[in-house]
Scaffold this active site. Structure first.
Site, PDB file in Angstrom:
ATOM      1  N   GLU A  11       0.836  -1.210   0.000  1.00 11.36           N
ATOM      2  CA  GLU A  11       0.000   0.000   0.000  1.00 11.36           C
ATOM      3  C   GLU A  11       0.870   1.259   0.000  1.00 11.36           C
ATOM      4  O   GLU A  11       0.555   2.248  -0.657  1.00 11.36           O
ATOM      5  CB  GLU A  11      -0.929   0.035   1.230  1.00 11.36           C
ATOM      6  N   GLU A  28     -12.581   0.463  -9.424  1.00  8.63           N
ATOM      7  CA  GLU A  28     -12.227  -0.480 -10.506  1.00  8.63           C
ATOM      8  C   GLU A  28     -13.180  -0.460 -11.696  1.00  8.63           C
ATOM      9  O   GLU A  28     -12.752  -0.544 -12.857  1.00  8.63           O
ATOM     10  CB  GLU A  28     -12.103  -1.906  -9.960  1.00  8.63           C
ATOM     11  N   ARG A  52       0.575   3.841  -3.190  1.00  4.89           N
ATOM     12  CA  ARG A  52      -0.048   5.153  -2.927  1.00  4.89           C
ATOM     13  C   ARG A  52       0.994   6.259  -2.752  1.00  4.89           C
ATOM     14  O   ARG A  52       0.859   7.336  -3.316  1.00  4.89           O
ATOM     15  CB  ARG A  52      -0.933   5.080  -1.686  1.00  4.89           C
TER      16      ARG A  52
END
Ligand code: DMJ
Length: 669
Positions: A285, A552, A289
């Site tokens: 992550e 998505e 990010r």
């Protein structure tokens, strides 16, 4: 009859009870009034002495002022109401919807908020009004697009068409010493007022999400938009890592929200220090990010702050790669360098996590000249290339000590998804040089399509989950909805025996994901949906019925629109915008939903950082011209941060020299 009694005479069971006499009642009243007045006087005098406007230079008052400032800084934490927890009957609070033209746009509310914002800026030392000068930034619009008059541009873009196909180091971009400002990229030749209005709606949504984060959770990771305070249990915890800032920056830039971008840049420069974080961070992550977000900002602007911060983050993660195989552990504590795995995964690392670092680490090596990052991901690639794949499939779990697979569970949704995405994208972003990645992608997809692609009785295509070679669950995660876009990209970027099938699957999967949205009351899609008997494309378990502001499906709409120009993808995207506005927008930002099948859904009270990084970016791009981040020149990482294609996009910004390794013992391979 008892005769006439005073009106204040009281009886209990017919018996008169003695009452308070008029005289004593008045006396008490007097005491009460005097004590109220006294309290007011004390509070007023206190305010006179202690409020900062009245502070004198005495040390006592200075320290009172400091305490006041500290309390103010911790404001949301100290002063906001406790988190909205589940109540006794298990309900979550209902989302208070604020639509345009209602309270949300009330000029008084807006004015009050603006005043509050200004006050916070002024008093919390954020210095958002001081603007530093930046390195140069050329336009991010494609040299391939239609001719683009710069709109709102602070300076003319530096690069013309003749610069295309040549990688230009940052130093060469500084042709004119006066070019010290970011160029506003709001350059879009679209003239259709309907499309412009849709794009502007998404831009306004971004402003709403950002402003509320700024107001209630600035510097924290995420916002709780309903309780209007920081979300301290986000994936990055309660530390001051500013996940929403770093993740949202390139979206601000792309939308031309340059003042907000500069606020974010100021915060990163002054407050973003990953090594001070004393809690476990996910290597995956943090990479997608933070490293991804910072590298995109570097590519877009050429501001070296972003490159250096990206390297700082990656360096903090490097000890996690110190395993016998080079496959990283899942979690690392940047301050004490301790590693650990997720409890629920035993000794294993996760395929989608170890396999989704390649784009960020190779690009970081190229822009810093430090090869150590590339060496880390090359080693991961080697392991995954050499290992035997049962039935050609990649299981979701792999042990970083032994290099052996764990449970033989394969998915294109949670735990697997972006590993496949990065095989394709590593090849794309390398300008087709990373051929091994493309071969691995095609082989993996051939096996996946053979074993996992299913068609429902009514003809909906979906990707089921497989365990030990057999269909395990007739279920598709919302996360897998990125696959429509992935297959479409795979189809149009290489002509091979699979190209036609890829595009067919891309259309069908995107259609199924849209169906999962369309079959819900809110027109937003569930976290997972099943195919079982008469049930098709609907969630069945309560934890599958949530909508977490995920991107998505919109990612696939965006890619499909760019590659097919079929109007339905824009129409579906607009349906989604309306649904987000109707059900997820609250006065304090945007919230996820607990159950998409309720007509008045309850909010989960989390504004995910990926809502700003991905969801709003893809929706904005869906209503923008193709020349804004042209797919021939940019590849989006799994968090929607655009990376320039090497050798094709002049914004790649390779470092001039390559350092074999950093010389730092920790970084030796
Ligand atoms: C994002 O952080 C990334 O897209 C990741 O690959 C999967 N999950 C979220 C969004 O749903």
């Amino acid at each position: 009859m008892t005769g006439i009694l005073p009106s204040y005479q009281r009886f209990v069971n017919g018996v008169p009870v003695p009452s308070i006499s008029r005289r004593s009642f008045r006396l008490r009243e007097k005491y009460l009034i005097i004590s109220v007045l006294l309290t007011f006087a004390i509070v007023w005098l206190g305010a006179l002495f202690y409020l900062p406007e009245f502070k004198s230079s005495t040390s006592v008052n200075d320290s009172v002022y400091n305490v006041y400032k500290r309390i103010q800084k911790a404001g949301p934490e100290l002063l906001m109401p406790p988190p909205l927890a589940q109540n006794e009957v298990g309900d979550f609070p209902v989302v208070g919807i604020v639509r345009h033209g209602e309270e949300g746009d009330d000029p008084h509310v807006v004015e009050d908020r603006n005043r509050l914002l200004a006050k916070i800026d002024e008093e919390m030392g954020m210095k958002v009004l001081e603007r530093p000068q930046f390195d140069v930034a050329p336009s991010i619009s494609s040299s391939k697009g239609p001719s683009k008059p710069p709109v709102n541009a602070i300076e003319e873009p530096v690069l013309g068409n003749n610069a295309a196909n040549k990688d230009i180091p940052v130093s060469d971009l500084k042709v004119d010493g006066s070019l010290k400002q970011y160029v506003v990229p709001a350059i879009d030749p679209s003239t259709d007022p309907d499309i412009i209005q849709k794009r502007d709606t998404v831009k306004e949504m971004m402003r709403h999400a950002w402003n509320n984060y700024k107001l209630y959770a600035w510097g924290k990771n995420e916002l709780k938009p309903m309780s209007k305070r920081a979300h301290l249990t986000s994936v990055f915890g309660g530390g001051d890592l500013g996940a929403t800032i770093v993740d949202g920056m390139d979206t601000l830039y792309i939308m031309g929200l340059i003042d907000e971008f500069r606020e974010g840049r100021d915060w990163i420069a002054e407050h973003f220090h990953i090594n001070e974080i004393d809690s476990d961070l996910s290597v995956f992550e943090t990479t997608i990010r933070f490293v991804g977000g910072l590298l995109s900002c570097y590519a877009l602007t050429g501001d070296s702050l972003f490159r250096d911060k990206a390297a700082e983050v990656a360096d903090a993660l490097l000890p996690a790669f110190d395993t016998p195989t080079g496959l990283p552990y899942a979690l690392i504590n940047p301050s004490n360098k301790a590693n650990r795995q997720y409890h629920w995964a035993g000794a294993n690392s996760i395929l989608s996590e170890v396999g989704t670092l390649h784009m960020e680490f190779t690009y970081l090596s190229d822009v810093t000249g430090n090869d150590v990052y590339r060496q880390k991901v090359d080693r991961i690639r080697q392991v995954l290339y050499n290992i035997q794949k049962p039935d050609g499939l990649y299981p979701n779990y792999i042990n970083p000590r032994t290099g052996q697979w764990g449970q033989r569970h394969t998915s294109l949704g949670a735990l697997g998804d972006s590993f496949y995405e990065y095989l394709l994208k590593a090849w794309l972003v390398s300008n087709n040089e990373d051929e091994v990645a493309r071969v691995m992608f095609d082989e993996a997809m051939q096996a996946a399509l053979d074993k996992m692609l299913r068609i429902s009785p009514s003809g909906l295509a979906y990707l089921a989950e497989v365990k030990y070679g057999r269909i395990f669950e007739e279920k598709m995660d919302h996360l897998s909805c990125f696959a429509g876009g992935m297959f479409a990209l795979a189809s149009t970027t290489l002509q091979n025996s699979l190209s036609e099938r890829y595009m067919d699957v891309a259309r069908k999967l995107t259609h199924t994901c849209h169906e999962s949205y369309d079959r819900s009351e809110t027109k937003l899609g569930p976290e997972a949906f099943r195919f079982s008997g008469a049930v098709e494309a609907r969630a069945m378990k309560s934890n599958e019925k949530m909508y977490l502001l995920r991107p998505e499906t919109f990612e696939s709409y965006f890619i499909m629109w760019r590659l097919t120009k079929d109007q339905k993808y824009r129409d579906w995207g607009w349906e989604a915008v309306q649904a987000l506005e109707k059900h997820c927008r609250v006065e304090g930002g945007y919230t996820g939903l607990v159950n998409v099948y309720h007509s008045a859904p309850q909010g989960d009270d989390v504004q995910q950082s990926f809502f700003l990084a991905e969801t709003l970016k893809y929706l904005y791009l869906l209503f923008s011209d193709d020349s804004l981040l042209h797919l021939d020149e940019w590849v989006f990482n799994t968090e929607a941060h655009p990376f320039p294609i090497k050798g094709k996009n002049p914004l790649y910004r390779s470092a001039n020299k390559l350092i074999a390794n950093s010389g730092n013992e920790d970084n030796q391979v």
